[in-house]
Write a protein that holds these residues in place. Structure first.
Motif, short mmCIF file in Angstrom:
data_model
loop_
_atom_site.label_atom_id
_atom_site.label_comp_id
_atom_site.label_asym_id
_atom_site.label_seq_id
_atom_site.Cartn_x
_atom_site.Cartn_y
_atom_site.Cartn_z
N GLY A 251 -31.47 21.41 101.41
CA GLY A 251 -32.53 21.32 100.41
C GLY A 251 -32.97 19.89 100.13
N ARG A 252 -33.18 19.13 101.22
CA ARG A 252 -33.63 17.75 101.05
C ARG A 252 -34.94 17.51 101.78
NH1 ARG A 252 -30.81 14.10 98.70
NH2 ARG A 252 -28.72 14.64 98.02
N ALA A 253 -35.75 16.61 101.24
CA ALA A 253 -36.96 16.16 101.91
C ALA A 253 -36.57 15.10 102.94
CB ALA A 253 -37.94 15.58 100.91
N MET A 254 -37.50 14.79 103.85
CA MET A 254 -37.27 13.67 104.77
C MET A 254 -38.49 12.76 104.74
SD MET A 254 -35.06 14.99 108.03
CE MET A 254 -34.26 13.39 108.21
N GLU A 255 -38.25 11.48 104.92
CA GLU A 255 -39.34 10.51 105.00
C GLU A 255 -39.61 10.21 106.47
OE1 GLU A 255 -41.02 9.44 102.38
OE2 GLU A 255 -39.73 10.50 100.93
N HIS B 34 -35.81 9.64 107.99
CA HIS B 34 -34.54 9.54 107.27
C HIS B 34 -34.56 10.46 106.05
CE1 HIS B 34 -36.95 6.34 105.28
NE2 HIS B 34 -36.33 6.77 104.20
N VAL B 35 -33.35 10.85 105.64
CA VAL B 35 -33.21 11.85 104.59
C VAL B 35 -33.71 11.29 103.27
CG1 VAL B 35 -31.54 13.28 103.34
CG2 VAL B 35 -31.26 12.88 105.78
N ALA C 287 -35.18 18.49 97.57
CA ALA C 287 -36.46 19.20 97.52
C ALA C 287 -36.19 20.69 97.62
CB ALA C 287 -37.36 18.74 98.66
N ASP C 288 -36.31 21.38 96.50
CA ASP C 288 -36.06 22.82 96.48
C ASP C 288 -37.19 23.57 97.20
OD1 ASP C 288 -34.89 25.35 95.32
OD2 ASP C 288 -36.89 25.41 94.46
N VAL C 289 -36.81 24.53 98.04
CA VAL C 289 -37.79 25.28 98.83
C VAL C 289 -38.83 25.96 97.94
CG1 VAL C 289 -38.08 27.29 100.33
CG2 VAL C 289 -36.21 25.70 100.73
N PHE C 290 -38.35 26.58 96.86
CA PHE C 290 -39.30 27.33 96.04
C PHE C 290 -40.20 26.41 95.23
CE2 PHE C 290 -36.63 30.68 97.44
CZ PHE C 290 -37.52 31.74 97.58
N THR C 291 -39.70 25.22 94.88
CA THR C 291 -40.58 24.25 94.23
C THR C 291 -41.66 23.81 95.20
OG1 THR C 291 -38.66 23.49 92.98
CG2 THR C 291 -40.61 22.08 92.95
#
Lengths: 472, 177
Positions: free
Chosen positions: A297-301, A321-322, A326-330
């Motif tokens: 549940g993380r975004a990546m840059e 990079h990590v 970031a929640d999927v449902f959000t």
């Protein structure tokens, strides 16, 4: 999303599919000694594309095939005719998808032929496919099915030919498992004709636009490289006995504040058929750091990540990079409503390729029939609960007990279905979210850890055997 | 069954089930045979290439250097028996029986209830017809061994992050196994 549009009929669809079905029946009997009924099927295909630029080619091919004298070029023309029909079906289905999601879509760029590929390898693949068409599904025997093996072995090592190789590999395995064809009780007519026609087209010089070349040009040209934030929506897993691919669907938000778009990142690998379940994740995860990020549940840059017009990222871990959590449902509630969808490459216009990420909520679950369905405002949307990885916490039970679902909208056999990627539990006491790809990057789940260990052992044995026998 | 005929995505071949590979690293139903490779219990650089043909159950078992297996005495050796056992684990008894065209007494008794034969039942049913050694055992051994090497070579092929659109025709079906 407007579920009512998904349940409504598509105009003229039945007519197009009737022509397809008539042609698909022709391949069951094979083109070696065509019967009158097969001539009718060939004519149906030719008639259906009579208003298109390939009308004359297909008509001639149908005539030759009906007379039992079709050459390779005629079989290619028949494959092209069938592909064109499905192209039209694709366009109609996709227009309906866009209407239902209310999402704008990029226009497809004009087709540009790919770089020339080794002609002899393409020719050997085409020769096998032509032999298959002549024998027909009912004329299939072990010998013919097995002659695909050297063709596939020659194609697999080449990155540019991997698409054709994995297609033929999966197709040939199904044919081999179904031999002898004359004893088949039921035949997957549309599926095998799909695989055959697609294989035929991919053997045409220039059909495969080499993704490697696109990556090189993209790395140089800033306009086709992405810099910004990537918010994962879920993981879609594809596998046959000797190949596996994971695709991460995600929302990309450019750092320069431009409009967000839907993208995919892919990773695939050939595999021995005994590497399954968690073993598939193990093969893939070292090459796509996004798998772990999506699971956690993380975004990546991203910095300068090459992308195709279709929205396929050509991933390399050193351009990512990590980022923050970031929640999927959000992501689905906040970022997904504002995205643009990618174009479809001209040769990829087939309904099977449609996989549109959507958020569905406010439904009731109907598990009374043979399959689970979400009922949204009185309309039923069937849920493909079987299309979930073996090594995954997303179970049919989790789907049945859900109140919100991020999934891929798909179309097959004349109707829409939802492939779940993540569900949010309806029970307040339960852990909130179950994702199909939650274990893609690894897991601390006890049972899953056992499966991971077993998969590691399997690969260790095979590597040991390979080390001792392959080079001796 | 119209759904089967009009679907692009029907699952024709179920995935292999996970099994331990230490004893029998390779099993397949191919070329009209159940065939595979069994690791020797005593010599780590030796393997036995074993096979049973569909229909007449003609069997062969030879080492990777194409010497006959010493355990073949008019019937299935331990390697062939092990091969049947692992095939049932990997593919399920019903699929193995169907491919080999083997009818077990148990399956015939329980007609209609779709009894899945066990490895023991399969082996017994095949042994009961007193199968012969395969006439072309040497050639089969070579073929199977090269298929095993080809199979191992899949581990050496590199992964790629270029998309493979064709794999959309091969959805995972993990949850219905």
């Amino acid at each position: 999303m407007r579920a009512d549009l998904l349940a409504a009929e598509l105009p003229d669809l039945d007519e197009a599919l009737a022509a397809v079905d008539a042609f698909d029946e022709v391949l069951a009997g094979g083109l070696l000694r065509p019967q009158p009924a097969q001539a009718a099927g060939l004519n149906a295909l030719a008639d259906a594309v009579a208003g298109s630029p390939i009308a004359a080619l297909v008509a001639e091919a149908a005539e030759k095939a009906a007379a039992g004298v079709a050459g390779e070029e005629h079989l290619v023309a028949l494959a092209a005719g069938r592909t064109a029909l499905f192209g039209a079906v694709h366009d109609a289905v996709l227009a309906r998808v866009d209407e239902a999601t209310g999402r704008p879509r990029e226009a497809a760029p004009p087709f540009e032929p790919g770089a020339p590929l080794p002609v002899n390898l393409l020719a050997s693949a085409r020769a096998w496919l032509c032999d298959v068409a002549r024998a027909g599904w009912r004329g299939m025997d072990h010998e013919l099915a097995a002659t695909a093996a050297p063709v596939v072995s020659a194609l697999l090592p080449s990155a540019e030919l991997r698409r054709l190789a994995v297609l033929l590999d999966g197709f040939a395995a199904e044919l081999a498992a179904s031999c002898p064809g004359r004893t088949l009780e039921q035949i997957p007519l549309r599926r095998w004709a799909d695989l055959w026609a697609r294989g035929m087209l991919l053997t045409q010089p220039g059909a495969i636009a080499a993704a490697g070349a696109a990556a090189e040009s993209a790395a140089g040209a800033a306009s086709t490289a992405l810099t910004g934030r990537l918010l994962p929506l879920g993981v879609d897993l594809h596998e046959h006995a000797t190949g596996v691919q994971a695709q991460v669907h995600a929302v990309f938000e450019p750092a320069d504040g431009g409009p967000a778009r839907l993208v995919r990142a892919s990773v695939s690998a050939p595999k021995p058929d005994t590497v399954v379940g968690a073993g598939a994740w193990q093969l893939l995860r070292p090459h796509l750091s996004l798998l772990a990020a999506a699971g956690e549940g993380r975004a990546m840059e991203l910095t300068g990540m090459p992308v195709t017009d279709e929205g396929d990222l050509l991933w390399s871990d050193d351009r990512a990079h990590v980022g923050e959590s970031a929640d999927v449902f959000t992501t689905a509630r906040v970022a997904l409503p504002a995205v643009r969808s990618g174009a479809t490459a001209p040769l990829d216009r087939h309904p099977t390729r449609i996989a549109e990420p959507v958020l569905v909520e406010g439904y009731t679950v109907d598990g009374s029939g043979a399959e689970v369905a979400f009922v949204i405002g009185g309309e039923r949307l069937a849920v493909d609960t079987g299309r979930v990885p073996a090594a995954s916490p997303l179970t049919p039970q989790a789907v049945a007990g859900s109140r919100a679902c991020v999934g891929l909208l798909r179309w097959d056999a004349g109707r829409f279905r939802l492939q779940p990627l993540a569900v949010q539990s309806a029970a307040k006491s339960k852990a909130a979210v179950a994702q199909a790809g939650a274990w893609a990057g690894g897991t601390s789940d006890k049972n899953a850890a056992k499966a991971e260990k077993a998969a590691t052992d399997a690969v260790t044995v095979l590597r040991e055997r390979a080390g001792r026998l392959l080079r001796s | 069954m119209p759904m089967w005929e009009e679907s692009s995505l029907v699952r024709v071949v179920p995935s292999a089930r996970p099994r331990k590979l230490a004893k029998v690293p390779f099993v397949e139903l191919a070329d009209g045979r159940l065939q595979g490779v069994v690791s020797s219990g005593s010599d780590i650089s030796r393997v036995y290439v074993s096979s049973v043909a569909a229909g007449d159950f003609a069997f062969a078992c030879r080492t990777n250097n194409n010497r006959p297996c010493g355990g073949l005495r008019g019937g299935f050796c331990n390697h062939v028996t092990a091969l049947v056992g692992e095939a049932v684990l990997q593919y399920g008894g019903a699929r193995v029986a169907r491919y080999l065209q083997a009818e077990t007494a148990e399956a015939a008794d329980a007609a209609g209830t779709a009894a899945v034969p066990t490895a023991q039942q399969l082996t017994a049913a095949m042994s009961a017809v007193r199968p012969q050694q395969s006439a072309d055992g040497q050639a089969v051994t070579g073929q199977v061994f090269s298929r095993f090497l080809r199979h191992l070579a899949y581990l050496e092929l590199p992964a790629t992050t270029a998309p493979l659109p064709e794999m959309h025709w091969f959805p995972t079906a993990g949850a219905v196994a």
